[in-house]
Design a protein around this motif. Structure first.
Motif, PDB file in Angstrom:
ATOM      1  N   PRO A 153       0.841  -1.199   0.000  1.00 26.48           N
ATOM      2  CA  PRO A 153       0.000   0.000   0.000  1.00 26.48           C
ATOM      3  C   PRO A 153       0.874   1.246   0.000  1.00 26.48           C
ATOM      4  O   PRO A 153       1.903   1.301   0.663  1.00 26.48           O
ATOM      5  CB  PRO A 153      -0.809  -0.131   1.295  1.00 26.48           C
ATOM      6  N   GLY A 154       0.482   2.228  -0.793  1.00 26.91           N
ATOM      7  CA  GLY A 154       1.236   3.467  -0.921  1.00 26.91           C
ATOM      8  C   GLY A 154       2.226   3.451  -2.079  1.00 26.91           C
ATOM      9  O   GLY A 154       2.773   4.494  -2.442  1.00 26.91           O
ATOM     10  N   GLN A 155       2.458   2.290  -2.658  1.00 25.38           N
ATOM     11  CA  GLN A 155       3.416   2.163  -3.756  1.00 25.38           C
ATOM     12  C   GLN A 155       2.836   2.731  -5.051  1.00 25.38           C
ATOM     13  O   GLN A 155       1.686   2.492  -5.397  1.00 25.38           O
ATOM     14  CB  GLN A 155       3.760   0.682  -3.955  1.00 25.38           C
ATOM     15  N   LYS A 156       3.648   3.504  -5.785  1.00 18.86           N
ATOM     16  CA  LYS A 156       3.254   4.022  -7.100  1.00 18.86           C
ATOM     17  C   LYS A 156       3.387   2.898  -8.121  1.00 18.86           C
ATOM     18  O   LYS A 156       4.371   2.150  -8.101  1.00 18.86           O
ATOM     19  CB  LYS A 156       4.147   5.193  -7.524  1.00 18.86           C
ATOM     20  N   VAL A 157       2.393   2.789  -9.011  1.00 20.96           N
ATOM     21  CA  VAL A 157       2.393   1.720 -10.011  1.00 20.96           C
ATOM     22  C   VAL A 157       1.929   2.242 -11.367  1.00 20.96           C
ATOM     23  O   VAL A 157       1.335   3.326 -11.461  1.00 20.96           O
ATOM     24  CB  VAL A 157       1.479   0.540  -9.586  1.00 20.96           C
ATOM     25  N   ARG A 158       2.234   1.442 -12.384  1.00 22.97           N
ATOM     26  CA  ARG A 158       1.735   1.695 -13.735  1.00 22.97           C
ATOM     27  C   ARG A 158       0.699   0.634 -14.055  1.00 22.97           C
ATOM     28  O   ARG A 158       0.909  -0.549 -13.785  1.00 22.97           O
ATOM     29  CB  ARG A 158       2.858   1.589 -14.767  1.00 22.97           C
ATOM     30  N   LEU A 159      -0.403   1.040 -14.627  1.00 17.07           N
ATOM     31  CA  LEU A 159      -1.425   0.120 -15.123  1.00 17.07           C
ATOM     32  C   LEU A 159      -1.258   0.075 -16.634  1.00 17.07           C
ATOM     33  O   LEU A 159      -1.417   1.094 -17.309  1.00 17.07           O
ATOM     34  CB  LEU A 159      -2.819   0.612 -14.748  1.00 17.07           C
ATOM     35  N   ILE A 160      -0.932  -1.093 -17.152  1.00 17.70           N
ATOM     36  CA  ILE A 160      -0.623  -1.232 -18.575  1.00 17.70           C
ATOM     37  C   ILE A 160      -1.734  -2.013 -19.245  1.00 17.70           C
ATOM     38  O   ILE A 160      -2.048  -3.136 -18.844  1.00 17.70           O
ATOM     39  CB  ILE A 160       0.727  -1.957 -18.758  1.00 17.70           C
ATOM     40  N   GLY A 161      -2.348  -1.433 -20.268  1.00 17.17           N
ATOM     41  CA  GLY A 161      -3.443  -2.063 -20.985  1.00 17.17           C
ATOM     42  C   GLY A 161      -4.738  -1.333 -20.723  1.00 17.17           C
ATOM     43  O   GLY A 161      -4.747  -0.204 -20.234  1.00 17.17           O
ATOM     44  N   SER A 162      -5.842  -1.993 -21.032  1.00 19.46           N
ATOM     45  CA  SER A 162      -7.149  -1.385 -20.793  1.00 19.46           C
ATOM     46  C   SER A 162      -8.212  -2.474 -20.726  1.00 19.46           C
ATOM     47  O   SER A 162      -7.998  -3.601 -21.168  1.00 19.46           O
ATOM     48  CB  SER A 162      -7.492  -0.389 -21.899  1.00 19.46           C
ATOM     49  N   GLY A 163      -9.357  -2.109 -20.164  1.00 19.33           N
ATOM     50  CA  GLY A 163     -10.480  -3.036 -20.094  1.00 19.33           C
ATOM     51  C   GLY A 163     -10.153  -4.279 -19.302  1.00 19.33           C
ATOM     52  O   GLY A 163      -9.664  -4.203 -18.179  1.00 19.33           O
ATOM     53  N   SER A 164     -10.385  -5.436 -19.896  1.00 15.96           N
ATOM     54  CA  SER A 164     -10.155  -6.702 -19.198  1.00 15.96           C
ATOM     55  C   SER A 164      -8.734  -7.221 -19.393  1.00 15.96           C
ATOM     56  O   SER A 164      -8.428  -8.357 -19.049  1.00 15.96           O
ATOM     57  CB  SER A 164     -11.158  -7.758 -19.688  1.00 15.96           C
ATOM     58  N   ASN A 165      -7.855  -6.396 -19.956  1.00 16.72           N
ATOM     59  CA  ASN A 165      -6.480  -6.818 -20.196  1.00 16.72           C
ATOM     60  C   ASN A 165      -5.520  -5.787 -19.616  1.00 16.72           C
ATOM     61  O   ASN A 165      -4.907  -5.017 -20.341  1.00 16.72           O
ATOM     62  CB  ASN A 165      -6.249  -6.998 -21.702  1.00 16.72           C
ATOM     63  N   VAL A 166      -5.421  -5.759 -18.284  1.00 13.97           N
ATOM     64  CA  VAL A 166      -4.570  -4.792 -17.579  1.00 13.97           C
ATOM     65  C   VAL A 166      -3.603  -5.550 -16.685  1.00 13.97           C
ATOM     66  O   VAL A 166      -3.982  -6.497 -16.014  1.00 13.97           O
ATOM     67  CB  VAL A 166      -5.418  -3.830 -16.712  1.00 13.97           C
ATOM     68  N   SER A 167      -2.355  -5.117 -16.698  1.00 20.19           N
ATOM     69  CA  SER A 167      -1.381  -5.650 -15.739  1.00 20.19           C
ATOM     70  C   SER A 167      -0.807  -4.498 -14.950  1.00 20.19           C
ATOM     71  O   SER A 167      -0.804  -3.346 -15.399  1.00 20.19           O
ATOM     72  CB  SER A 167      -0.283  -6.440 -16.449  1.00 20.19           C
ATOM     73  N   VAL A 168      -0.342  -4.803 -13.747  1.00 19.27           N
ATOM     74  CA  VAL A 168       0.216  -3.787 -12.858  1.00 19.27           C
ATOM     75  C   VAL A 168       1.710  -4.013 -12.749  1.00 19.27           C
ATOM     76  O   VAL A 168       2.174  -5.133 -12.558  1.00 19.27           O
ATOM     77  CB  VAL A 168      -0.434  -3.887 -11.447  1.00 19.27           C
ATOM     78  N   ALA A 169       2.460  -2.923 -12.882  1.00 19.11           N
ATOM     79  CA  ALA A 169       3.919  -2.980 -12.774  1.00 19.11           C
ATOM     80  C   ALA A 169       4.384  -1.831 -11.888  1.00 19.11           C
ATOM     81  O   ALA A 169       3.746  -0.777 -11.832  1.00 19.11           O
ATOM     82  CB  ALA A 169       4.558  -2.852 -14.170  1.00 19.11           C
ATOM     83  N   PRO A 170       5.489  -2.026 -11.178  1.00 17.89           N
ATOM     84  CA  PRO A 170       6.019  -0.928 -10.358  1.00 17.89           C
ATOM     85  C   PRO A 170       6.346   0.283 -11.234  1.00 17.89           C
ATOM     86  O   PRO A 170       6.672   0.155 -12.400  1.00 17.89           O
ATOM     87  CB  PRO A 170       7.300  -1.508  -9.756  1.00 17.89           C
TER      88      PRO A 170
END
Length: 155
Positions: free
Chosen positions: A137-154
């Motif tokens: 919690p509190g970590q900044k992340v990138r959300l890559i993709g859109s809709g039902s195809n999203v992955s989270v990366a630092p």
């Protein structure tokens, strides 16, 4: 031959657990995602919760259920004689199929993480992916993709 049957069945059930878990990882892209433009959104992790993903069986449950039915039927046929033997064989096959299917389902579970993320635009979203990376919690992340195809990366 009957002595080799349990060994073969355990081997088949072990293979049933060899699912392709890469589609659930935030670090693995499918072939059609490579060289494709994807949206990137930034956010902050609000909450992290361990969960499991029930992966689909590549055999549709037939391997675990079929192997279990075979073993149960063979074991059931060792009991009694005449019509009692037939009933024991059928009951063993049914019980084995249920147990084999349950074992295959357990083998196809993947440890995952549910990430609640507040995007920079103020929206809260939840993404579930394989637990192959630590998030806090509190970590900044990138959300890559859109809709039902999203992955989270630092970030």
């Amino acid at each position: 031959m009957k002595r080799l049957l349990p060994v073969a069945a355990v081997s088949l059930l072990t293979l049933a657990g060899c699912v392709n878990t890469s589609p659930y990882s935030g670090d693995v892209y499918s072939g059609n995602q490579a060289k494709a433009s994807q949206n990137v959104t930034y956010g902050t992790v609000v909450a992290v919760r361990p969960v499991q993903i029930q992966a689909d069986s590549r055999t549709g449950g037939l391997l675990g259920g079929g192997t279990g039915a075979l073993i149960g039927g063979v074991l059931g046929s060792q009991i009694g004689g005449g019509s009692g033997k037939k009933i024991a064989t059928a009951a063993g096959a049914i019980g084995g199929a249920v147990a084999g299917t349950a074992a295959e389902d357990r083998a196809n579970r993947i440890n995952a993480v549910e990430l609640e993320i507040r995007t920079e635009s103020g929206n809260d979203i939840v993404v579930v992916q394989k637990a192959d990376r630590q998030f806090q919690p509190g970590q900044k992340v990138r959300l890559i993709g859109s809709g039902s195809n999203v992955s989270v990366a630092p970030y």
